[in-house]
Design a protein around this motif. Structure first.
Motif, PDB file in Angstrom:
ATOM      1  N   LYS A 197       0.993  -1.220  -0.162  1.00  0.00           N
ATOM      2  CA  LYS A 197      -0.142   0.194   0.145  1.00  0.00           C
ATOM      3  C   LYS A 197       1.143   1.250  -0.069  1.00  0.00           C
ATOM      4  CE  LYS A 197      -3.620  -2.515   2.547  1.00  0.00           C
ATOM      5  NZ  LYS A 197      -4.608  -2.707   1.421  1.00  0.00           N
TER       6      LYS A 197
ATOM      7  N   THR B  89       4.224   4.017   4.685  1.00  0.00           N
ATOM      8  CA  THR B  89       3.638   2.615   4.776  1.00  0.00           C
ATOM      9  C   THR B  89       4.789   1.778   4.764  1.00  0.00           C
ATOM     10  OG1 THR B  89       3.686   2.601   2.412  1.00  0.00           O
ATOM     11  CG2 THR B  89       1.717   3.237   3.459  1.00  0.00           C
TER      12      THR B  89
ATOM     13  N   ASP C 164      -1.348  -3.613  13.609  1.00  0.00           N
ATOM     14  CA  ASP C 164      -1.773  -3.886  12.178  1.00  0.00           C
ATOM     15  C   ASP C 164      -2.065  -2.746  11.275  1.00  0.00           C
ATOM     16  OD1 ASP C 164      -1.584  -6.709  12.878  1.00  0.00           O
ATOM     17  OD2 ASP C 164      -3.614  -6.512  13.736  1.00  0.00           O
ATOM     18  N   ALA C 165      -1.896  -1.493  11.883  1.00  0.00           N
ATOM     19  CA  ALA C 165      -2.236  -0.267  11.171  1.00  0.00           C
ATOM     20  C   ALA C 165      -1.249  -0.133   9.955  1.00  0.00           C
ATOM     21  CB  ALA C 165      -1.897   0.989  11.815  1.00  0.00           C
ATOM     22  N   PRO C 166      -1.906   0.378   8.777  1.00  0.00           N
ATOM     23  CA  PRO C 166      -1.093   0.358   7.339  1.00  0.00           C
ATOM     24  C   PRO C 166      -0.151   1.440   7.372  1.00  0.00           C
ATOM     25  CG  PRO C 166      -3.333   1.093   6.972  1.00  0.00           C
ATOM     26  CD  PRO C 166      -3.395   0.803   8.569  1.00  0.00           C
TER      27      PRO C 166
ATOM     28  N   SER D 170      -4.759   4.628  10.443  1.00  0.00           N
ATOM     29  CA  SER D 170      -5.381   4.217   9.188  1.00  0.00           C
ATOM     30  C   SER D 170      -5.350   5.316   8.362  1.00  0.00           C
ATOM     31  CB  SER D 170      -6.493   3.384   9.214  1.00  0.00           C
ATOM     32  OG  SER D 170      -7.581   4.144  10.062  1.00  0.00           O
ATOM     33  N   GLU D 171      -5.521   6.566   8.872  1.00  0.00           N
ATOM     34  CA  GLU D 171      -5.816   7.811   8.168  1.00  0.00           C
ATOM     35  C   GLU D 171      -5.802   9.028   9.339  1.00  0.00           C
ATOM     36  OE1 GLU D 171     -10.137   9.309   7.891  1.00  0.00           O
ATOM     37  OE2 GLU D 171      -9.991   7.210   7.135  1.00  0.00           O
TER      38      GLU D 171
ATOM     39  N   THR E  79      -4.310   9.236   3.919  1.00  0.00           N
ATOM     40  CA  THR E  79      -5.063   7.782   3.773  1.00  0.00           C
ATOM     41  C   THR E  79      -3.886   6.796   3.143  1.00  0.00           C
ATOM     42  OG1 THR E  79      -6.421   8.258   1.960  1.00  0.00           O
ATOM     43  CG2 THR E  79      -7.436   8.857   3.925  1.00  0.00           C
ATOM     44  N   VAL E  80      -4.681   5.608   3.147  1.00  0.00           N
ATOM     45  CA  VAL E  80      -3.628   4.686   2.268  1.00  0.00           C
ATOM     46  C   VAL E  80      -4.321   3.993   1.157  1.00  0.00           C
ATOM     47  CG1 VAL E  80      -4.927   2.910   3.761  1.00  0.00           C
ATOM     48  CG2 VAL E  80      -2.531   2.520   3.031  1.00  0.00           C
TER      49      VAL E  80
END
Length: 321
Positions: free
Chosen positions: A133, A226, A242-244, A284-285, A312-313
């Motif tokens: 990502k 990321t 686990d966050a991107p 995540s954002e 964001t991702v």
């Protein structure tokens, strides 16, 4: 895996400029592959977009991180209209090649590329694909997001700009970054920006995507990515779960400034960095307001009038290894 490739070459990227283009040498045997020469002057979408709409589904990029940023941003703009995202194959061509280090082709000499292209019509050979990502960076003044991997604000962005403007000469990339880090380590308060103020100084940073505005008082810098690690084996993110997206910020003033910089550069443990005012988490954002500057993948972003940035991702992108 059938491929319909296009080559993007940045002739002004440092490695391409100094050593010549690998893709140019490959293209001699493949007249059916279009070549886009991107030098940062003409927007890439003017030449790449028609090729994407014509069905080109694999992009070979030979340039630095800024060239990859331009390619991904153009591809994502087309994807927002319902077109599929192409796969990317990245060669190291610039002064900074972090994206290649993590997601690029492992073999990128002329013969290896010719062999890969010779198999593009065969269903018996499947390329090694790495999904990953990217960051999507939006402002009130952007039509579509910037798509990249490393976003920095404040003093860290100033350091990157200082490196580009003052230390990038015949020695570039990790060498000039190391020179900038050494100068910053030895002279953290006397290394000055073009405005005569210290490179390392406070910036405003207000997070506005929560129920209440969270102002990180006199922040030194912030960093989003990321990626798990950066060049020079620096690992600036922890508590990510686990966050991107990894998000790290440094409060101002940095406690024991010189030792804090040294520990950050040597990849110290999170507990050691926390003692110098650095905190890290996974998100995540995020939407925030800052007074800049802002850099993504080595390129300075225009500061919007409202000074508000949304991060964001992306969905998984596919990189040929």
């Amino acid at each position: 895996m059938t491929q319909s490739p296009v080559f993007i070459i940045n002739p002004k990227s440092h490695k391409v400029n100094m050593q010549g283009s690998v893709l140019t040498r490959v293209a001699v045997d493949y007249g059916d592959i279009p070549i886009v020469n991107f030098d940062g002057q003409t927007p890439l979408e003017e030449t790449l977009t028609p090729l994407l709409r014509d069905g080109r589904d694999t992009i070979y990029v030979e340039g630095g991180d800024g060239t990859v940023l331009a390619a991904l941003t153009t591809c994502f703009a087309e994807a927002s209209l319902g077109r599929p995202l192409p796969r990317l194959a990245i060669l190291p061509g610039g002064s900074t090649n972090l994206t290649h280090e993590i997601l690029g082709l492992r073999q990128f000499d002329v013969e290896a590329l010719k062999q890969r292209l010779a198999q593009r019509g065969s269903s018996t050979v499947e390329a090694d694909i790495t999904p990953h990502k990217a960051l999507l960076v939006e402002t009130s003044e952007t039509k579509t997001p910037y798509v990249g991997f490393l976003l920095s604000t404040g003093s860290l962005a100033r350091l990157m700009l200082y490196t580009q403007n003052n230390l990038h000469g015949k020695t570039r990339g990790s060498v000039s970054i190391a020179r900038a880090n050494l100068q910053l380590l030895l002279f953290p308060r006397s290394t000055k920006d073009a405005d005569g103020l210290p490179l390392i100084r406070a910036s405003d940073f207000t997070r506005i995507d929560t129920d209440r505005e969270e102002r990180i008082s006199e922040m030194a810098f912030s960093l989003f990515s990321t990626f798990e690690a950066l060049s020079l084996r620096i690992r600036p993110f922890w508590n990510r779960g686990d966050a991107p997206i990894g998000f790290t910020n440094a409060a101002w003033p940095i406690r024991r400034l010189r030792f804090g910089i040294a520990r950050a550069l040597m990849g110290s443990t999170p507990s050691a960095l926390q003692r110098h005012g650095l905190t890290s988490e996974g998100v995540s954002e995020m939407v925030f307001r800052t007074d800049g500057p802002i850099m993504i993948d080595g390129e300075e972003l225009p500061m919007p009038k409202d000074k508000t940035i949304k991060v964001t991702v992306s969905p998984d992108l596919e990189f040929i290894r």
